[in-house]
Design a protein around this motif. Sequence first.
Motif, PDB file in Angstrom:
ATOM      1  N   GLY A  11      -4.797   5.011   2.336  1.00 37.18           N
ATOM      2  CA  GLY A  11      -3.366   5.206   2.455  1.00 37.18           C
ATOM      3  C   GLY A  11      -2.723   4.831   1.130  1.00 37.18           C
ATOM      4  O   GLY A  11      -3.385   4.307   0.225  1.00 37.18           O
ATOM      5  N   THR A  13       0.810   3.004  -0.768  1.00 40.25           N
ATOM      6  CA  THR A  13       1.967   2.130  -0.591  1.00 40.25           C
ATOM      7  C   THR A  13       2.773   2.093  -1.882  1.00 40.25           C
ATOM      8  O   THR A  13       2.290   2.470  -2.950  1.00 40.25           O
ATOM      9  N   GLN A  29      -2.596   1.677  -4.245  1.00 39.85           N
ATOM     10  CA  GLN A  29      -3.565   2.220  -3.306  1.00 39.85           C
ATOM     11  C   GLN A  29      -4.409   1.106  -2.688  1.00 39.85           C
ATOM     12  O   GLN A  29      -4.835   1.211  -1.549  1.00 39.85           O
ATOM     13  N   SER A  32      -4.738  -4.129   1.756  1.00 36.64           N
ATOM     14  CA  SER A  32      -5.423  -4.296   3.042  1.00 36.64           C
ATOM     15  C   SER A  32      -4.945  -5.537   3.777  1.00 36.64           C
ATOM     16  O   SER A  32      -4.393  -6.461   3.180  1.00 36.64           O
ATOM     17  N   VAL A  63       5.621  -4.416   1.000  1.00 39.08           N
ATOM     18  CA  VAL A  63       4.680  -3.302   0.945  1.00 39.08           C
ATOM     19  C   VAL A  63       5.290  -2.195   1.795  1.00 39.08           C
ATOM     20  O   VAL A  63       5.427  -2.343   3.013  1.00 39.08           O
ATOM     21  N   ASN A  64       5.720  -1.112   1.128  1.00 37.17           N
ATOM     22  CA  ASN A  64       6.277   0.062   1.799  1.00 37.17           C
ATOM     23  C   ASN A  64       5.097   1.003   2.067  1.00 37.17           C
ATOM     24  O   ASN A  64       4.498   1.541   1.120  1.00 37.17           O
ATOM     25  N   VAL A  65       4.721   1.200   3.326  1.00 37.20           N
ATOM     26  CA  VAL A  65       3.576   2.034   3.679  1.00 37.20           C
ATOM     27  C   VAL A  65       4.061   3.486   3.760  1.00 37.20           C
ATOM     28  O   VAL A  65       4.861   3.833   4.640  1.00 37.20           O
ATOM     29  N   CYS A 103       9.496   5.373   5.413  1.00 35.16           N
ATOM     30  CA  CYS A 103       8.126   4.849   5.395  1.00 35.16           C
ATOM     31  C   CYS A 103       7.615   4.617   6.815  1.00 35.16           C
ATOM     32  O   CYS A 103       8.388   4.535   7.765  1.00 35.16           O
ATOM     33  N   TRP A 106       7.171  -1.419   6.812  1.00 38.92           N
ATOM     34  CA  TRP A 106       7.554  -2.306   5.715  1.00 38.92           C
ATOM     35  C   TRP A 106       6.983  -3.677   6.044  1.00 38.92           C
ATOM     36  O   TRP A 106       7.196  -4.203   7.136  1.00 38.92           O
ATOM     37  N   GLU A 132       8.201  -1.609  11.775  1.00 37.29           N
ATOM     38  CA  GLU A 132       7.563  -0.309  11.938  1.00 37.29           C
ATOM     39  C   GLU A 132       8.601   0.795  11.847  1.00 37.29           C
ATOM     40  O   GLU A 132       9.699   0.681  12.384  1.00 37.29           O
ATOM     41  N   PRO A 138       0.378   9.193   8.173  1.00 31.36           N
ATOM     42  CA  PRO A 138       0.237   8.527   6.875  1.00 31.36           C
ATOM     43  C   PRO A 138       0.052   9.511   5.720  1.00 31.36           C
ATOM     44  O   PRO A 138      -0.437  10.632   5.894  1.00 31.36           O
TER      45      PRO A 138
END
Length: 150
Positions: A11, A13, A29, A32, A63-65, A103, A106, A132, A138
């Motif tokens: 994924g 970020t 990248q 985890s 961390v913005n996913v 996103c 967060w 969420e 993703p």
Amino acid sequence: MRETMALFGTGLTVVTGMSGDGPVGFTLQAFSSLSLEPPLISLNVARSSSSWPRIVESGRFVVNVLAEGQDDLALTFGTRGTDRFGEVEWTRGSSGLPHLPGCMAWIECNLVATYEGGDHLIAVGSVRDLIEGTTRRPLIFFDREFRKLQ
């Protein structure tokens, strides 16, 4: 090494924070989950990053996913020498840290430790808050290309 590791899909970020000069962020990248109890995450940050030292000053980051379709954010925050926040919309989360809209999630953290790891730094963050988003699609990076789940 680069060729083989490109075969591992991940994924994407964008790590954001606030410095004395304003918002700062970069595409990452290597992110985890590290521990559930206590809740910890890890980031592998290139030593050459000019953004990371500015984030470290405050000791806090998000961390913005990234979600499917946010290729532009990954590219913007992955390009050196640009006004990254001048090119995108963003809001402040409840902690005052920059959140990028749309996103998947967060993850707000306090920096608790940094370790040397070759040409990278291994950063450990203590999770302060988890938010969420509404999408479950993703943004995937595999073999040097953005991909979608089928």
